[in-house]
Design an enzyme around this catalytic site. Structure first.
Site, short mmCIF file in Angstrom:
data_model
loop_
_atom_site.label_atom_id
_atom_site.label_comp_id
_atom_site.label_asym_id
_atom_site.label_seq_id
_atom_site.Cartn_x
_atom_site.Cartn_y
_atom_site.Cartn_z
CE LYS A 100 -5.09 2.20 4.58
NZ LYS A 100 -5.26 1.08 3.07
NE ARG A 123 1.33 0.86 5.14
CZ ARG A 123 0.87 1.56 3.72
NH1 ARG A 123 -0.12 2.65 4.25
NH2 ARG A 123 1.80 1.41 2.41
NE ARG A 132 -5.50 1.71 -7.44
CZ ARG A 132 -5.70 1.19 -6.27
NH1 ARG A 132 -7.05 1.50 -5.47
NH2 ARG A 132 -4.57 1.23 -5.60
NE ARG A 149 -0.33 4.26 -4.99
CZ ARG A 149 -0.98 4.02 -4.23
NH1 ARG A 149 -1.90 4.20 -4.03
NH2 ARG A 149 -0.27 3.15 -3.21
NE ARG A 189 0.94 -1.25 -2.08
CZ ARG A 189 0.20 -0.29 -2.00
NH1 ARG A 189 0.07 -0.75 -3.76
NH2 ARG A 189 -0.28 0.59 -1.92
P1 AMP Z 1 0.03 3.70 0.54
O1 AMP Z 1 -0.44 5.06 -0.32
O2 AMP Z 1 -0.70 4.53 1.88
O3 AMP Z 1 -0.82 2.61 0.19
O4 AMP Z 1 1.42 3.78 0.45
C1 AMP Z 1 1.66 3.49 -0.87
C2 AMP Z 1 3.60 3.22 0.00
O5 AMP Z 1 4.11 4.14 0.47
C3 AMP Z 1 3.46 1.83 1.19
O6 AMP Z 1 3.89 0.91 0.06
C4 AMP Z 1 4.82 2.30 1.13
O7 AMP Z 1 6.46 2.10 0.70
C5 AMP Z 1 5.02 3.86 1.82
N1 AMP Z 1 4.19 4.08 3.07
C6 AMP Z 1 3.74 5.26 3.05
N2 AMP Z 1 2.46 5.02 4.05
C7 AMP Z 1 3.24 4.25 5.35
C8 AMP Z 1 3.71 4.76 6.61
N3 AMP Z 1 3.11 5.05 7.51
N4 AMP Z 1 5.09 4.00 6.59
C9 AMP Z 1 6.02 2.94 5.46
N5 AMP Z 1 5.88 3.19 4.88
C10 AMP Z 1 4.84 3.99 4.10
#
Ligand code: AMP
Length: 192
Positions: free
Chosen positions: A13, A87, A126, A134, A145
């Site tokens: 994404k 989410r 990765r 990360r 996740r």
């Molecule tokens: P991402 O970079 O989008 O994979 O997000 C990394 C982490 O940030 C996720 O595993 C969640 O812990 C938190 N996170 C990101 N976006 C959201 C969201 N819209 N709602 C809740 N937690 C989020």
């Protein structure tokens, strides 16, 4: 133009969002990036969020929705691409309310479809190849996740199907091929 890039962690994404930003002058709103910025700044929000993110759980809707609301209101007149938001169904509904208040509406939700085993392989690669992986990039957290994705995030899909806004794209192809297919949908929106 307002678009959501939807899909499991590791589906690509972020990469596709960056391409759309460059091509169509959209503003990328990645809640994951916003949270990582808060962590890097050492803010209270960042400290709270890190513990949750490191487990692969979702940060509270209140925090996420107010972060997004601030960005949308502060950038009136811009086109947006959401990456990693919404989410869950609460966030999806809150987004519609926020947009409606500004007389805006969502154009399209693009789901990038990638199977779990492929995602696990991608993350393992990765982690092996990156010196700056990360802190939530490891197999155990990724599996959680993915669980959260199937339990909460995927449940949004019928909401957008009912709005006739969801399109699916096969994400197990090259970045270029996925990008070209997305572009086909964007061209249709631009024409409208
Ligand atoms: P991402 O970079 O989008 O994979 O997000 C990394 C982490 O940030 C996720 O595993 C969640 O812990 C938190 N996170 C990101 N976006 C959201 C969201 N819209 N709602 C809740 N937690 C989020």
């Amino acid at each position: 133009m307002i678009i959501i890039l939807f899909g499991p962690p590791g589906a690509g994404k972020g990469t596709q969002a960056e391409r759309l930003v460059d091509k169509h002058n959209l503003m990328q709103l990645s809640t994951g990036d916003m949270l990582r910025d808060a962590i890097a700044r050492g803010s209270d929000l960042g400290i709270k969020a890190k513990a949750i993110m490191d487990k692969g759980e979702l940060v509270s809707d209140g925090i996420i929705i107010s972060m997004i609301s601030e960005k949308i209101q502060g950038n009136k007149g811009r086109g947006f691409i959401f990456d990693g938001f919404p989410r869950n169904l609460e966030q999806a509904k809150a987004l519609d309310v926020m947009l409606e208040k500004l007389s805006l509406s969502l154009d399209l939700v693009i789901e990038i479809v990638v199977k779990d085993d492929v995602l696990i392989n991608r993350i393992e690669k990765r982690v092996r190849e990156s010196q700056h992986a990360r802190s939530d990039d490891n197999e155990e957290v990724l599996k959680n996740r993915l669980n959260v994705y199937h339990q909460s995030t995927e449940k949004i899909k019928p909401y957008y199907v009912a709005q006739k806004k969801l399109v699916k794209i096969d994400g197990i192809r090259s970045i270029e091929q996925v990008s070209n297919e997305i572009e086909g949908y964007i061209v249709d929106i631009v024409k409208q």
